[in-house]
Design an enzyme around this catalytic site. Sequence first.
Site, short mmCIF file in Angstrom:
data_model
loop_
_atom_site.label_atom_id
_atom_site.label_comp_id
_atom_site.label_asym_id
_atom_site.label_seq_id
_atom_site.Cartn_x
_atom_site.Cartn_y
_atom_site.Cartn_z
N GLN A 176 -7.18 -1.64 4.33
CA GLN A 176 -6.37 -1.32 3.36
C GLN A 176 -7.21 0.37 1.60
O GLN A 176 -5.94 1.10 1.89
CB GLN A 176 -5.40 -2.04 2.86
CG GLN A 176 -4.42 -0.95 2.00
CD GLN A 176 -2.84 -2.43 2.26
OE1 GLN A 176 -2.12 -2.60 2.85
NE2 GLN A 176 -3.37 -2.54 1.48
N LYS B 59 -15.12 28.70 -29.62
CA LYS B 59 -15.60 28.73 -28.31
C LYS B 59 -14.51 28.76 -26.77
O LYS B 59 -13.15 28.89 -26.77
CB LYS B 59 -15.36 27.09 -28.20
CG LYS B 59 -16.77 25.96 -28.94
CD LYS B 59 -17.91 26.20 -28.55
CE LYS B 59 -18.59 25.75 -27.77
NZ LYS B 59 -18.14 24.26 -27.72
N GLU C 180 -17.29 22.46 -14.76
CA GLU C 180 -17.61 21.13 -15.50
C GLU C 180 -16.67 20.01 -15.26
O GLU C 180 -17.74 19.02 -14.82
CB GLU C 180 -17.90 21.15 -17.38
CG GLU C 180 -18.61 21.91 -17.44
CD GLU C 180 -17.80 21.53 -18.92
OE1 GLU C 180 -19.23 21.87 -20.01
OE2 GLU C 180 -16.92 21.96 -19.58
N ASN D 282 -2.33 -2.09 12.84
CA ASN D 282 -3.31 -2.57 12.71
C ASN D 282 -3.68 -0.35 13.72
O ASN D 282 -5.11 0.04 13.19
CB ASN D 282 -4.25 -3.47 13.42
CG ASN D 282 -4.15 -4.71 12.57
OD1 ASN D 282 -3.65 -4.19 11.73
ND2 ASN D 282 -4.61 -5.60 13.72
N SER E 127 -11.69 24.78 -27.80
CA SER E 127 -12.17 23.97 -28.41
C SER E 127 -10.69 23.38 -29.49
O SER E 127 -10.32 24.21 -30.29
CB SER E 127 -13.27 24.00 -28.81
OG SER E 127 -13.16 22.68 -30.17
N THR F 277 -37.60 27.56 -10.97
CA THR F 277 -37.96 26.46 -9.93
C THR F 277 -38.77 25.85 -11.14
O THR F 277 -38.79 26.35 -12.57
CB THR F 277 -39.04 26.96 -9.66
OG1 THR F 277 -40.25 27.29 -10.02
CG2 THR F 277 -38.88 27.25 -7.98
N HIS F 278 -37.73 24.23 -11.60
CA HIS F 278 -37.85 23.80 -12.64
C HIS F 278 -36.86 24.26 -13.54
O HIS F 278 -37.53 23.87 -14.74
CB HIS F 278 -39.16 23.55 -12.83
CG HIS F 278 -40.07 22.70 -11.47
ND1 HIS F 278 -40.18 21.83 -11.10
CD2 HIS F 278 -41.34 23.89 -10.63
CE1 HIS F 278 -41.41 22.00 -10.23
NE2 HIS F 278 -41.25 23.28 -10.03
N SER G 88 0.72 -1.13 0.13
CA SER G 88 0.53 0.02 -0.12
C SER G 88 1.01 1.13 -0.05
O SER G 88 0.32 2.08 -0.18
CB SER G 88 -0.64 -0.31 1.59
OG SER G 88 -0.19 0.09 2.39
N1 ARG Z 1 -2.13 -0.92 5.42
C1 ARG Z 1 -2.77 -1.09 6.24
C2 ARG Z 1 -3.78 -0.94 5.96
O1 ARG Z 1 -4.11 0.44 5.06
C3 ARG Z 1 -2.04 -1.11 7.75
C4 ARG Z 1 -2.59 -2.47 8.39
C5 ARG Z 1 -1.82 -3.63 7.91
N2 ARG Z 1 -2.21 -4.41 8.55
C6 ARG Z 1 -1.94 -5.80 8.98
N3 ARG Z 1 -2.05 -6.62 10.09
N4 ARG Z 1 -1.66 -6.56 7.46
O2 ARG Z 1 -5.15 -1.09 6.77
#
Ligand code: ARG
Length: 456
Positions: free
Chosen positions: A322, A283, A290, A110, A277, A155-156, A23
């Site tokens: 994650q 344009k 947008e 965690n 454009s 409105t509308h 990650s």
């Molecule tokens: N990269 C993990 C997350 O974003 C961190 C926690 C990972 N924990 C694990 N037991 N693999 O949630």
Amino acid sequence: MGYMWAGRFKGKVESRVIDFTSSLDIDKRLALYDIKGSIAHAKMLAKCGIVTAKEGRNIAVGLEKIKEEIEKNRFRFKPSDEDIHTAVERRLTEIAGRDGERLHTARSRNDQIVLDERLFLKDVIKEISGGIKGLQKALVAKAEEVFPCIMPAYTHLQQSQPVLASHYFLAYTEMLERDKQRLADAYKRVDVLPSGVCACCGTSLPVDREYLAGLLGFSGISRNSLDTVASRDFLLEPAGACAVLMLNLSRFSEDIIIWSTSEFGFVELPDSYCTGSSILPQKKNPDVLELIRGRAASSAGMLAGLMALLKGLPLSYNRDLQEDKRLAFGIFEDAAGSLGILADIVPALAFNGRAAEKALSEFTLATDAAEYLVKKGIPFRQAHGICGAMVRYCLEKNKSAAALDMKEWKSFSPEFSEDIKKVLNFKGSVRAKSSYGGTSPELVKKEISRWRKALK
Ligand code: ARG
């Protein structure tokens, strides 16, 4: 260096698996929060005698060095760094040796990721709230600038009644105020220390979570370890508030897009905020607006993604969580970016008061005529019918209501007399809307100065 969890493994894990589960690309933007949390954690471990004072100091010094490397963009990530937590810890052991290996005591990734997210959110909420205030100031300044121009209210997307253009800009100021309130409310539930619950059940080591909360500036401490690592509603709320904010910005963008068409011509967008454009030489396109509208759609989608992520997850932590970051980061980025660019565009909008007033149909005064009759004692339902018949008559005869003579007026209702002509003008119409929250210039002026003070 092997993976921090490699002890239990006999063979090598496929490199494809490492790539797939990494990650780092996304959570590396949490680096400074991760380090901040780790410095506080090291201090707490030393204070509680879980590491020695010397070890604690060594760890903190090493982390400060890593912080500097990150800030100066000199930190070298390695392919084996699974996420930001392992990257920082890996580098710490390079710098502080054995002492570095003591940092990951009485914590787990965690609770660490939840800490990083909460620290990050506290900053993001402040940044986005500041961005909202900036845009509100621009809207209020515009409301003041266009005072007392009159335009059609819709409105509308059909003309309804005359309204002050200022009232329109203040409507969005109100909407943004609620966005700010939602974020402020969410902040209270973000401002809770998760650290110290470890993987999911707490720890047998003598940690001091209160001390940690003090060091990191949290107002509260989470009460249940399972809930702490499993829940993400603290993230969902600010993300939801920002997705709603994006809806509001999108509606504002849509109004300005419509107003800037040659058919409406109520505003002219600055050239510097438009694009052209590749084929149509004439344009000038409102692409920025947008894109805000488009990004409101993706924000809503990302919010739905975040919610789906949580549905059906058994307690406590699961790796699915994650995925929360790329969704939430996307929403926050879109919100901050859209607020910033709109705050630049609004002051540069040239409002064409004459075109806006010219666009007004005189039939937007039909309700004023009905209320005139109500004041003469006619029940509104009847007055509505009488004025509807008057409008139909004018349309069929291709006549302006202003050109009707008294005989014609009386044919709709004997209660009409000369003074109806005084009622039927745009200025008088807005002036008469003096009920609280209405568009009378007097009320709107008061609102402008109230906002000016409130947004100081
Ligand atoms: N990269 C993990 C997350 O974003 C961190 C926690 C990972 N924990 C694990 N037991 N693999 O949630």
